[in-house]
Design a protein around this motif. Structure first.
Motif, PDB file in Angstrom:
ATOM      1  N   ALA A 478       0.840  -1.209   0.000  1.00 15.02           N
ATOM      2  CA  ALA A 478       0.000   0.000   0.000  1.00 15.02           C
ATOM      3  C   ALA A 478       0.873   1.256   0.000  1.00 15.02           C
ATOM      4  CB  ALA A 478      -0.926  -0.009   1.207  1.00 15.02           C
ATOM      5  N   ARG A 479       1.944   1.240   0.801  1.00 20.76           N
ATOM      6  CA  ARG A 479       2.819   2.409   0.848  1.00 20.76           C
ATOM      7  C   ARG A 479       3.444   2.691  -0.509  1.00 20.76           C
ATOM      8  NH1 ARG A 479       7.882   2.990   4.999  1.00 20.76           N
ATOM      9  NH2 ARG A 479       8.701   1.253   3.765  1.00 20.76           N
ATOM     10  N   ASN A 480       3.906   1.659  -1.202  1.00 21.18           N
ATOM     11  CA  ASN A 480       4.536   1.849  -2.511  1.00 21.18           C
ATOM     12  C   ASN A 480       3.562   2.495  -3.501  1.00 21.18           C
ATOM     13  OD1 ASN A 480       6.954   0.787  -1.645  1.00 21.18           O
ATOM     14  ND2 ASN A 480       6.512  -1.287  -2.387  1.00 21.18           N
ATOM     15  N   ASN A 495       9.945  15.526  -5.148  1.00 18.90           N
ATOM     16  CA  ASN A 495      11.328  15.187  -4.791  1.00 18.90           C
ATOM     17  C   ASN A 495      11.506  14.879  -3.297  1.00 18.90           C
ATOM     18  OD1 ASN A 495      12.177  15.531  -7.447  1.00 18.90           O
ATOM     19  ND2 ASN A 495      12.608  17.714  -7.160  1.00 18.90           N
ATOM     20  N   GLN A 496      10.544  15.320  -2.489  1.00 23.53           N
ATOM     21  CA  GLN A 496      10.652  15.092  -1.045  1.00 23.53           C
ATOM     22  C   GLN A 496       9.856  13.874  -0.582  1.00 23.53           C
ATOM     23  OE1 GLN A 496      10.480  18.828   1.410  1.00 23.53           O
ATOM     24  NE2 GLN A 496       9.891  19.781  -0.535  1.00 23.53           N
ATOM     25  N   ILE A 497       8.862  13.471  -1.356  1.00 20.04           N
ATOM     26  CA  ILE A 497       8.008  12.341  -0.967  1.00 20.04           C
ATOM     27  C   ILE A 497       8.804  11.035  -1.056  1.00 20.04           C
ATOM     28  CG2 ILE A 497       5.984  10.989  -1.618  1.00 20.04           C
ATOM     29  CD1 ILE A 497       4.703  13.609  -2.605  1.00 20.04           C
ATOM     30  N   LYS A 498       8.901  10.337   0.058  1.00 19.83           N
ATOM     31  CA  LYS A 498       9.668   9.091   0.097  1.00 19.83           C
ATOM     32  C   LYS A 498       9.322   8.303   1.353  1.00 19.83           C
ATOM     33  CE  LYS A 498      13.670  11.276   2.329  1.00 19.83           C
ATOM     34  NZ  LYS A 498      15.124  11.553   2.231  1.00 19.83           N
ATOM     35  N   ILE A 510       5.884   7.599   5.983  1.00 19.63           N
ATOM     36  CA  ILE A 510       6.287   8.241   4.737  1.00 19.63           C
ATOM     37  C   ILE A 510       6.503   9.737   5.000  1.00 19.63           C
ATOM     38  CG2 ILE A 510       5.068   6.595   3.266  1.00 19.63           C
ATOM     39  CD1 ILE A 510       2.822   8.601   2.961  1.00 19.63           C
ATOM     40  N   ARG A 511       7.407  10.352   4.233  1.00 16.97           N
ATOM     41  CA  ARG A 511       7.668  11.787   4.346  1.00 16.97           C
ATOM     42  C   ARG A 511       7.008  12.506   3.166  1.00 16.97           C
ATOM     43  NH1 ARG A 511      11.991  14.502   6.586  1.00 16.97           N
ATOM     44  NH2 ARG A 511      13.318  12.658   6.576  1.00 16.97           N
ATOM     45  N   ILE A 512       6.354  13.643   3.484  1.00 13.62           N
ATOM     46  CA  ILE A 512       5.784  14.486   2.438  1.00 13.62           C
ATOM     47  C   ILE A 512       6.713  15.673   2.185  1.00 13.62           C
ATOM     48  CG2 ILE A 512       3.810  15.891   1.723  1.00 13.62           C
ATOM     49  CD1 ILE A 512       3.210  12.922   1.892  1.00 13.62           C
ATOM     50  N   ASP A 513       7.142  16.315   3.252  1.00  8.82           N
ATOM     51  CA  ASP A 513       8.119  17.396   3.158  1.00  8.82           C
ATOM     52  C   ASP A 513       8.938  17.381   4.437  1.00  8.82           C
ATOM     53  OD1 ASP A 513       6.710  18.854   5.181  1.00  8.82           O
ATOM     54  OD2 ASP A 513       5.354  19.628   3.655  1.00  8.82           O
ATOM     55  N   GLU A 514       9.788  18.363   4.608  1.00 11.00           N
ATOM     56  CA  GLU A 514      10.699  18.344   5.748  1.00 11.00           C
ATOM     57  C   GLU A 514       9.992  18.502   7.082  1.00 11.00           C
ATOM     58  OE1 GLU A 514      11.901  23.109   5.570  1.00 11.00           O
ATOM     59  OE2 GLU A 514      13.386  21.568   5.065  1.00 11.00           O
ATOM     60  N   LYS A 515       8.750  18.983   7.062  1.00  9.35           N
ATOM     61  CA  LYS A 515       8.018  19.190   8.309  1.00  9.35           C
ATOM     62  C   LYS A 515       6.865  18.205   8.519  1.00  9.35           C
ATOM     63  CE  LYS A 515       8.901  24.178   8.619  1.00  9.35           C
ATOM     64  NZ  LYS A 515       8.267  25.513   8.706  1.00  9.35           N
ATOM     65  N   THR A 516       6.571  17.405   7.516  1.00  6.80           N
ATOM     66  CA  THR A 516       5.371  16.566   7.594  1.00  6.80           C
ATOM     67  C   THR A 516       5.671  15.116   7.237  1.00  6.80           C
ATOM     68  OG1 THR A 516       4.078  18.472   6.846  1.00  6.80           O
ATOM     69  CG2 THR A 516       2.964  16.343   6.867  1.00  6.80           C
TER      70      THR A 516
END
Length: 647
Positions: A478-480, A495-498, A510-516
């Motif tokens: 599901a994460r993939n 570029n930040q989503i990983k 999972i990361r969306i951006d540097e703060k979330t």
């Protein structure tokens, strides 16, 4: 490494693991110098060590071969004579066996033995006839009528004859070998049908109140209570004296097993190390061992059998997880160990509360919905006021716990211990969390991650709502798919989503951006597989009772409510016409912890099978919800930053 802790009664020469030698020696001295006849009851719940104590007494006081000790002994496991037998046959078999043991051990003259057995045969025949008469004349309610019928007939004369002949045989043997007489060890009375156990106590009183004889009975008073209910009704304040009077009539000396005085810490630490649940370094960590001991004390207590069951369950869980090829479910930190230890302890000691926790992981969020689901009786105003004055029950979830305990006689007695236990776990988990962790977990998801380990040792009737599936596989797949779709629908963050971390432990961050960051977790509820997608809002130190009052104090409440109304409108629209999505409103998941206020933005998806979660329509809806949560999380953090900067 030993993978199991043997649960058999302690032999006399084995190590005293629980520090009860002073009690053993005191009881030995009392028996050794007692006048006869006398009956001593070793009172204690199942597994409290009654048989172990009788083993020690027999070893230290009795000798059936070389006659170097003051007593002869006769040991009888009552349940062996109750298997596949009715009440009458059980009672007759037990009395017959005791008479047989006396005649064999005393090497009684054949004429005396024959005479005794003939007298007993007359008695047993009259008991059978009296019982048959009761059955023929009216409905038979249980073994409680057997003895009444027997002793109301002329078989009473046979009882006197049996007693007189037994006394003669025992006195002759005592004189011949110059000892103090016989000790009868009657074990496992709490393993036979309670009414039969009560009737056996009456028979022993009537037949075996003999000079030069001491009876040591292993009994649970609760068994006596259950056995007397056909006579006196359900135990209450009004009839409690009748129950107690019966017990006092049979028993001259009650000895309560000193379970509360058992020294379990060293045994617990040594055993946890032996099964390799903890390392040598952790065994030397006094703070960790104290927490483990406290959890055990508040749950399984000091009962040796319950502690051993706990240890064996922990060992089995460890063996199964060590044998897994994947590395998804591991107890890595001290908090992991403590939480798993707590869950297995709760499962053993309070299975009803454990099963509720399985379905509702965050116990601090228990509210009236839980009360409705479990048909809990409302609290009256007086009870509410009393609980508000108690630290253990002043919060809403604690009141729900109290009401759950009120539905069960045993839980009612343990309500304070349960509240202390759950509050201790709440504090342990919260103190382990850091606001700086990218993949931080709250209490709900921490429990959700660990609780699957304890499920394999849970005793529960077949649950048609339970679904078995491999959580790590669902979360990884599901994460993939979610990550791939998010990069398409949120190109500014592509570029930040990983993913955060390679391993999945029933929690896939999972990361969306540097703060979330967001987390994915899963479980089963109401016959469905549930996938949660959630993110935390960490606010600020707790200076007011609620989040809204904090915003109001800083003149930001209007701004918050505008965002709240917008967000809740989008949530309502999102769920319109669909029953598989549960999207929480903005402040529905408000909590407090050591860092201050915390609120979750959560989407729950409930489907019948794992493959359904991979469908494009479901992935698209999940990503739509993530966008909404991310957008409003960013907006709310602007407000919270104003509060933090101002205060």
């Amino acid at each position: 490494m030993n993978t199991s802790i043997i649960d058999i009664p302690r032999e006399a020469k084995e190590k005293d693991n629980f520090g009860i030698a002073p009690f053993e020696n005191g009881l030995k001295r009392f028996i050794e110098n007692s006048s006869t006849p006398i009956t001593i009851a070793l009172q204690g719940e199942w597994g409290s060590g009654k048989t172990s104590l009788m083993n020690l007494l027999q070893e230290n006081l009795c000798d059936n071969e070389n006659q170097q000790k003051p007593f002869n002994s006769i040991w009888l496991n009552t349940w062996e004579y109750a298997l596949m037998k009715d009440a009458q046959s059980t009672l007759v078999s037990i009395i017959y066996q005791l008479i047989k043991e006396v005649t064999n051990l005393s090497q009684a003259e054949s004429t005396k033995s024959e005479k005794l057995f003939k007298t007993f045969a007359k008695f047993s025949n009259k008991v059978a006839l009296a019982t048959s008469k009761v059955i023929a004349e009216k409905a038979f309610s249980g073994s409680g009528e057997i003895i009444d019928a027997a002793f109301n007939s002329d078989s009473n004369n046979s009882v006197s004859e049996i007693r007189k002949q037994l006394e003669d045989i025992i006195e002759s043997h005592k004189t011949k070998i110059n000892n103090k007489g016989f000790i009868f060890f009657i074990d496992d009375l709490d393993r036979i049908d309670p009414p039969v156990a009560v009737e056996l106590l009456e028979l022993l009183k009537n037949i075996f109140t003999l000079k030069n004889c001491i009876f040591v009975l292993a009994i649970d008073y609760d068994v006596v209570v259950k056995g007397l209910e056909p006579k006196f009704g359900i135990l209450s304040d009004k009839n409690e004296r009748e129950f107690r009077s019966f017990f006092d009539k049979i028993i001259q000396v009650p000895f309560s097993m000193p379970v509360a005085s058992y020294k379990v810490n060293d045994f617990l630490k040594e055993s946890l190390r032996n099964i390799e649940y903890i390392t040598t370094a952790q065994a030397s960590n006094d703070v960790l061992i104290t927490k483990l001991s406290t959890i055990a004390n508040l749950s399984v207590g000091s009962n040796p059998r319950s502690i051993k069951r706990l240890l064996n369950s922990l060992s089995l869980i460890k063996c199964i997880n060590d044998a897994k090829e994947d590395d998804d479910l591991k107890l890595e930190t001290d908090t992991d160990l403590l939480l798993n230890f707590f869950l297995v302890s709760l499962q053993i000691a309070y299975p009803k509360i454990y099963n509720i926790l399985v379905e509702n992981n965050d116990f601090t969020a228990w509210n009236e919905t839980i009360a409705l689901n479990y048909n809990l009786k409302p609290l009256d105003e007086n009870s509410q006021n009393k609980l508000n004055q108690m630290e253990e029950f002043d919060e809403e979830w604690e009141k729900i716990l109290f009401r759950l305990c009120e539905t069960d006689y045993y839980l009612k007695q343990k309500a304070l211990s349960l509240s202390s236990l759950l509050n201790m776990i709440k504090e342990i988990v919260e103190n382990s969390l850091s606001t700086d962790d990218e993949d931080k977990e709250d209490l709900e998801h921490y429990i959700n991650r660990i609780i699957s380990l304890s499920a394999i040792t849970n005793l529960k009737a077949n649950d048609n709502n339970s679904i078995s599936f491999h959580k790590p596989t669902l979360l990884k797949n599901a994460r993939n798919k979610i990550l791939a779709r998010l990069k398409e629908v949120m190109p500014n963050y592509a570029n930040q989503i990983k993913p955060i971390g390679k391993r999945v432990q029933v929690n896939a961050p999972i990361r969306i951006d540097e703060k979330t960051s967001f987390n994915l977790s899963c479980g089963s509820v109401d016959g469905k597989i549930k996938l949660d997608i959630w993110t935390n809002l960490w606010y600020f130190p707790q200076n007011h009772p609620t989040i809204k009052e904090t915003f109001k104090d800083k003149d930001l409440l209007n701004d918050l409510e505008i965002l709240e109304n917008e967000y809740n409108g989008l949530v309502t629209k999102f769920m319109l016409g669909s029953s598989i999505y549960k999207f929480a409103k903005l402040l529905d998941k408000e909590h407090t912890n050591k860092d201050g206020f915390q609120s979750h933005l959560v989407l729950s998806v409930r489907l019948d099978n794992t493959n359904s979660f991979y469908e494009n329509s479901v992935i698209n809806k999940i990503c739509e919800a993530v966008q909404i949560m991310h957008d409003y999380r960013t907006k709310i953090l602007v407000l919270t930053n104003k509060i933090n900067n101002n205060g």
